[in-house]
Design a protein around this motif. Structure first.
Motif: not given
Length: 183
Positions: A1-29
């Protein structure tokens, strides 16, 4: 968001699912498979918004932990730190879970309380097999998409595919203590 190219945040070979922001924006679950876990468990992990090391983890343990797989899927965190999540448990060799439940807890605690099992029949008479897209409207109302689940057959050597379909948007008052809630 904001014009920057997307980048990978996690590197789990088993896959990561159902991302959701913490309400204050301090992290992603998100739901992830800890690599040290052999039972196909999936836990809820939180990372900084730009990626990096997991700073909080929450795993749901089943009654028969030694021979079961427990998978946290979708979740939601309220602005005041209430956590709602859906967890499934079953034999790790089976393609379908034996149990699926909604749990409530606090963001800073490992304690979770089962408040509702699935399938569940609502007061309107609809059957819900699970819930997705959990979010909080304030501190007392949990909003989610109620789903039905079908298992599409595939080739004999390939496990069936899981297809979840939304059937109803629900808003549940969760002011009651977990110990007295329906289950």
């Amino acid at each position: 968001v904001g014009g920057a190219p997307p980048r990978q945040l996690t590197f789990n070979p088993e896959g990561d699912w159902f991302p959701s922001w913490l309400p204050d924006g301090s992290g992603i679950g998100y739901s992830y498979h800890p690599l040290e876990n052999a039972e196909k468990d999936r836990c809820l992990a939180f990372i900084p918004p730009d990626g990096g090391r997991i700073f909080r983890q929450l795993c749901q343990k089943g009654l028969a932990e030694a021979d079961s797989s427990n998978a946290v899927s979708t979740h939601g965190v309220s602005p005041g730190g209430r956590v709602a999540l859906v967890s499934e448990s079953g034999n790790p060799r089976d393609p379908f879970p034996d149990f699926r439940s909604l749990y409530l807890g606090r963001y800073g605690s490992d304690a979770l309380h089962r408040v509702m099992g699935f399938p569940y029949i609502t007061p309107s008479g609809r059957l819900h097999f699970s819930a997705s897209h959990l979010t909080w409207s304030g501190e007392s109302t949990l909003v989610y998409l109620a789903t039905i689940i079908n298992y599409k057959p595939s080739a004999p050597e390939i496990p069936p595919d899981t297809v979840a379909t939304g059937v109803e948007l629900r808003a549940d008052d969760r002011r009651r203590p977990a110990a007295t809630a329906r289950g």
